[in-house]
Design an enzyme around this catalytic site. Structure first.
Site, short mmCIF file in Angstrom:
data_model
loop_
_atom_site.label_atom_id
_atom_site.label_comp_id
_atom_site.label_asym_id
_atom_site.label_seq_id
_atom_site.Cartn_x
_atom_site.Cartn_y
_atom_site.Cartn_z
N LYS A 1 -81.84 -22.49 -109.35
CA LYS A 1 -81.24 -23.54 -110.16
C LYS A 1 -82.13 -23.93 -111.33
O LYS A 1 -81.66 -24.27 -112.41
CB LYS A 1 -80.95 -24.76 -109.29
CG LYS A 1 -80.11 -25.82 -109.96
CD LYS A 1 -79.73 -26.90 -108.97
CE LYS A 1 -78.84 -27.96 -109.63
NZ LYS A 1 -78.46 -29.02 -108.66
N ARG B 1 -81.42 -24.55 -100.44
CA ARG B 1 -80.00 -24.67 -100.77
C ARG B 1 -79.26 -23.51 -100.11
O ARG B 1 -79.84 -22.44 -99.87
CB ARG B 1 -79.79 -24.63 -102.28
CG ARG B 1 -80.49 -25.76 -103.04
CD ARG B 1 -80.33 -25.57 -104.55
NE ARG B 1 -80.96 -26.66 -105.30
CZ ARG B 1 -82.22 -26.66 -105.73
NH1 ARG B 1 -83.00 -25.62 -105.45
NH2 ARG B 1 -82.71 -27.68 -106.40
N HIS C 1 -74.74 -28.89 -96.56
CA HIS C 1 -75.78 -29.42 -97.45
C HIS C 1 -76.59 -30.53 -96.77
O HIS C 1 -77.73 -30.79 -97.17
CB HIS C 1 -75.14 -29.95 -98.74
CG HIS C 1 -76.13 -30.26 -99.82
ND1 HIS C 1 -76.82 -29.29 -100.50
CD2 HIS C 1 -76.56 -31.45 -100.32
CE1 HIS C 1 -77.62 -29.86 -101.39
NE2 HIS C 1 -77.48 -31.17 -101.31
N TYR D 1 -83.37 -37.25 -101.54
CA TYR D 1 -83.42 -36.70 -100.19
C TYR D 1 -84.36 -37.48 -99.26
O TYR D 1 -84.56 -37.10 -98.13
CB TYR D 1 -83.87 -35.24 -100.25
CG TYR D 1 -82.88 -34.39 -100.98
CD1 TYR D 1 -81.80 -33.83 -100.33
CD2 TYR D 1 -83.01 -34.15 -102.34
CE1 TYR D 1 -80.87 -33.06 -101.01
CE2 TYR D 1 -82.10 -33.38 -103.03
CZ TYR D 1 -81.03 -32.83 -102.35
OH TYR D 1 -80.12 -32.08 -103.04
N ARG E 1 -80.00 -29.67 -95.56
CA ARG E 1 -81.07 -29.78 -96.57
C ARG E 1 -81.61 -31.21 -96.60
O ARG E 1 -82.82 -31.42 -96.71
CB ARG E 1 -80.50 -29.37 -97.93
CG ARG E 1 -81.44 -29.56 -99.12
CD ARG E 1 -80.82 -28.85 -100.33
NE ARG E 1 -81.35 -29.27 -101.60
CZ ARG E 1 -82.45 -28.82 -102.17
NH1 ARG E 1 -83.19 -27.94 -101.52
NH2 ARG E 1 -82.84 -29.24 -103.35
N HIS F 1 -87.15 -29.20 -106.69
CA HIS F 1 -86.58 -30.06 -107.73
C HIS F 1 -87.54 -30.19 -108.89
O HIS F 1 -88.76 -30.24 -108.71
CB HIS F 1 -86.24 -31.44 -107.17
CG HIS F 1 -84.82 -31.56 -106.72
ND1 HIS F 1 -83.76 -31.28 -107.53
CD2 HIS F 1 -84.29 -31.92 -105.53
CE1 HIS F 1 -82.62 -31.46 -106.88
NE2 HIS F 1 -82.91 -31.85 -105.66
#
Length: 464
Positions: free
Chosen positions: A326, A284, A394, A429, A397, A420
């Site tokens: 995150k 990220r 983004h 993704y 990514r 994730h």
């Protein structure tokens, strides 16, 4: 039973009495010891039934005082926000949604009155009232989006040209410079806004994304009010109102990434390697620009891996800070392929300070790179490279994750690489590409040919 015990028993259980001819009143004493009327009824039977329902709630522990829920939504929402353990960026987003769309009066769709949801007691907010507010919200966010477009926001002309060309059957690439003749043809056609572009940006152009986020936040707050036993049911029950349908993102090709990276020149050249590393690592933006020299590790095999341990916290109007990733899954080690490793090592030698805490990608003064500055530099590089205007940082990514999937990464491996917590999030993704499908077909053909050339002997009576 003594008169005193009879009096206590009556206070504990409630009573029904006749007030006037044909009117019966039911009263009860709540767990707090307060004597309250339930109401008046046309028959003794109806009054007893109402009293039985209230007493049943008292005995089962589901009773709530009538005064419960008198707290205004504004007061409860602010208290709710203050007691949540949220990341600064999430907190900032929630505060803006509350301030702009939920706690600010909105004009009703008919324009006859203002809907001030924030001033209403929680218990008075009904499904009908929320439905009316949501209708007003859609109008308000659409007007805001239209004003944004009028100020120059939205898809670029290049995006409209590409969408129009595809719709009319004209050959056009996903990126790169387009022929002057194509531009001229688009202008001769009246510079139409392509339907494909409009659908891709529909959430922005119509304001529905903002409306969905605001509704989802209100639904969450009211849901917690139910759990706090301030209201009996969540009034936010509009089907699909809090959902957004994200557009398929642009996944740039390697040549596009190379062109964008090369377009970082002059004072922005120091960020060229960041583009390359982002497109190969899948970090990220906040993780990438929070890397310190000590987070870049050399492997025994001579490779390079990134030790993701923090992220940049960049909230508008506040100083830049550093926080944890995150989620727990964000703490990870990501190995770089040779091309990105070489670019990063060259960058470290030329631009990064010598201390272990020196930021890998920083300003010339060694300070963190804010998101707005990064976006501006990326936009300028896109224009110079002739890349699609709708391409975002983004999307690098997305490219990294797509390439990892095409290289044969399992969902678990992909989930770990991009940090994730769930497989479902990682699947966002996994973009299918035409060239990837072509390579898949070629591999299937190769496998079939290998099977036929093998020395496997069929059982009698069975055919391949």
């Amino acid at each position: 039973m003594s008169p005193r015990n009879r009096r206590n028993s009556r206070r504990s259980y409630g009573n029904v009495r006749q007030r006037t001819a044909g009117r019966w009143e039911a009263r009860y004493t709540g767990p707090d010891g307060v004597r309250r009327p339930i109401g008046t009824f046309e028959s003794e039977k109806a009054a007893n039934a109402a009293l039985a329902r209230v007493l049943s709630d008292v005995y089962q522990g589901t009773y709530r005082e009538p005064e419960t829920g008198d707290v205004p939504l504004r007061e409860y929402a602010q208290r709710w926000l203050a007691t949540r353990d949220l990341k600064p960026s999430t907190l900032d987003g929630y505060e803006r949604l509350l301030r702009r769309w939920i706690l600010t009066p909105l004009r009703s769709p008919g324009g006859a009155r203002q809907l001030d949801l924030g001033s209403l007691p929680l218990r008075s907010i009904s499904h009908t009232m929320v439905s009316e507010w949501y209708a007003a919200l859609l109008v308000a966010t659409a007007e805001s989006a239209a004003a944004w477009l009028a100020r120059g926001g939205g898809p670029s002309d290049a995006a409209h040209v590409r969408g129009w060309a595809r719709a009319t059957g004209l050959p056009v690439g996903d990126s790169g410079r387009m022929p002057a003749a194509l531009w001229e043809a688009w202008r001769s056609a009246g510079s139409p806004a392509a339907a494909l572009v409009e659908s891709r940006h529909a959430g922005t152009v119509t304001g529905r994304t903002q409306a969905a986020h605001a509704y989802a936040l209100l639904r969450t707050i009211c849901g917690d009010a139910v759990r706090d036993r301030l209201i009996e049911a969540n009034p936010c029950s509009i089907r699909g109102a809090g959902q957004t349908r994200p557009a398929e993102r642009v996944v740039p090709g390697d040549s596009v990434v190379d062109a964008i990276a090369a377009a970082f020149d002059g004072q922005s050249e120091r960020y060229r390697a960041a583009v390359i590393v982002a497109a190969h690592s899948g970090l990220r933006a906040g993780e990438l620009f929070a890397l310190e020299r000590q987070h870049v590790e050399r492997t025994p095999q001579g490779g390079v891996r990134l030790n993701v341990r923090q992220t940049l916290v960049d909230v508008p109007g506040k100083p830049v800070a550093f926080g944890p990733p995150k989620s727990d899954a964000g703490r990870r080690k990501v190995h770089l392929p040779p091309e990105a490793a070489r670019a990063l090592l060259a960058h470290l030698e030329r631009y990064t300070g010598l201390g272990p805490r020196a930021l890998v990608f920083a300003t010339s003064a060694g300070r963190p790179v804010r998101g707005g500055n990064r976006s501006s530099m990326f936009s300028r590089a896109k224009r110079r490279a002739g890349a699609p205007a709708e391409l975002r940082w983004h999307d690098l990514r997305h490219l990294a994750a797509t390439r990892a999937a095409e290289a044969g990464a399992t969902l678990a491996e992909l989930q770990r690489r991009i940090g994730h917590s769930t497989v479902a999030a990682a699947m966002v993704y996994q973009h299918a590409t035409d060239d990837g499908d072509e390579r898949l077909a070629a591999r299937m053909a190769e496998n079939q040919a290998a099977r036929r050339a093998s020395n496997v002997v069929d059982f009698p009576g069975l055919s391949r």
